[in-house]
Design an enzyme around this catalytic site. Structure first.
Site, PDB file in Angstrom:
ATOM      1  N   MET A  15       0.768  -1.195   0.046  1.00 55.04           N
ATOM      2  CA  MET A  15       0.125   0.028  -0.101  1.00 55.04           C
ATOM      3  C   MET A  15       0.896   1.131  -0.157  1.00 55.04           C
ATOM      4  SD  MET A  15      -3.361   0.729  -0.052  1.00 55.04           S
ATOM      5  CE  MET A  15      -3.382   2.251  -0.896  1.00 55.04           C
ATOM      6  N   HIS A 157     -12.646 -10.799   1.470  1.00 55.37           N
ATOM      7  CA  HIS A 157     -11.037 -10.205   1.296  1.00 55.37           C
ATOM      8  C   HIS A 157     -10.126 -11.334   1.057  1.00 55.37           C
ATOM      9  CE1 HIS A 157     -12.654  -6.678   2.769  1.00 55.37           C
ATOM     10  NE2 HIS A 157     -11.751  -5.872   2.291  1.00 55.37           N
ATOM     11  N   LYS A 161      -5.510 -11.010   5.118  1.00 55.52           N
ATOM     12  CA  LYS A 161      -6.179  -9.937   5.870  1.00 55.52           C
ATOM     13  C   LYS A 161      -6.158 -10.586   7.175  1.00 55.52           C
ATOM     14  CE  LYS A 161      -9.938  -6.593   5.927  1.00 55.52           C
ATOM     15  NZ  LYS A 161      -8.907  -5.435   6.186  1.00 55.52           N
TER      16      LYS A 161
END
Length: 268
Positions: A15, A157, A161
């Site tokens: 990210m 997901h 996760k």
């Protein structure tokens, strides 16, 4: 107008690299700092080269004070403990702190609220523009329909996760609760197993699935007698979260200190 000077924390992660790229691709902002945890092998690396955007002349550091020295904003998709710690520094430096971290506790939110007295805190369980528009629609729908329509939220997901329900599912659940003018904490049902008895009127149910490489699928179901409405969002590219975070940071420039959400950014 001067460019917004942005720091990315967790800059070597998946990210973080997307955030660096989003800053590079967005007019009106520039990367001035990149943070990583102590002991990271990425410390000392060029953040731009690591993100694939070319040399940025911004070295990754594990020293927050050094990274935030000449910054206007901080983008943060890390861990609750790290986010809370950085919110204190953001308050001292009077920064725009954009938070996409999930798994925050009530105590964490209380600390972020305290920091927001001096910093512009923009927090969301999902920085996607589409998800936040969906939340606004859910709030309108649940306000219009009474408790004869049962609310269920299903999310899936990727297998890595670590928190459930997802921050996005909780964001959508909060929108549904606001529409009903009830407390999500009091009405949410997180687990059903064994002989549960009939569904309680007004419950907001959550179901979480994990597997494969799914970025994020969310469905809000309003199930009535004889009909069912389904509101769905499918994330196909993680860049939507990075682009939303950069948009939020630009929106926060010049705003008064306070606690804001993506609903404020979008004006919905």
């Amino acid at each position: 107008m001067d460019d917004l000077r942005i720091v990315v924390t967790g800059s070597a992660g998946r990210m973080g690299r997307m955030l660096v790229k989003a800053i590079h691709d967005t007019h009106g902002c520039k990367l001035v700092g990149a943070l990583e945890r102590q002991g990271s092998v990425a410390v000392g690396e060029d953040a731009g080269l690591l993100a694939g955007t070319g040399k940025a002349t911004v070295k990754i550091t594990d020293n927050p004070l050094e990274a935030l020295l000449n910054a206007d904003a901080l983008l943060d998709f890390t861990t609750p403990a790290n986010t809370v710690e950085l919110s204190g520094l953001a308050a001292q430096a009077k920064l725009v702190h954009v938070i996409g971290t999930t798994g925050l506790s009530d105590d964490d939110f209380a600390k972020l609220a305290a920091a927001s007295r001096h910093a512009v805190i923009i927090q969301s369980g999902n920085m996607s523009l589409g998800v936040n528009l969906l939340a606004a629609l859910i709030k309108q729908a649940t306000a219009a329909l009474d408790t004869d329509y049962d609310i269920e939220i299903v999310e899936m997901h990727h297998r890595h996760k670590v928190d459930a329900p997802s921050g996005t599912a909780l964001l959508l659940g909060e929108a549904a609760a606001l529409g009903r003018r009830v407390s999500l904490k009091e009405k949410s049902v997180r687990v059903r197993d064994g002989y549960t008895g009939e569904r309680t009127d007004g419950d907001i149910g959550f179901a979480s699935m994990r597997g494969g490489s799914v970025i994020g699928d969310h469905t809000v179901i309003l199930a009535g007698n004889g009909e069912r409405l389904e509101f769905k969002h499918i994330a196909e590219d993680r860049n939507i979260f990075a682009n939303g975070a950069v948009k939020a940071a630009l929106w926060g420039k010049g705003k008064k200190p306070g606690f804001y959400t993506m609903s404020d950014v979008l004006g919905v």
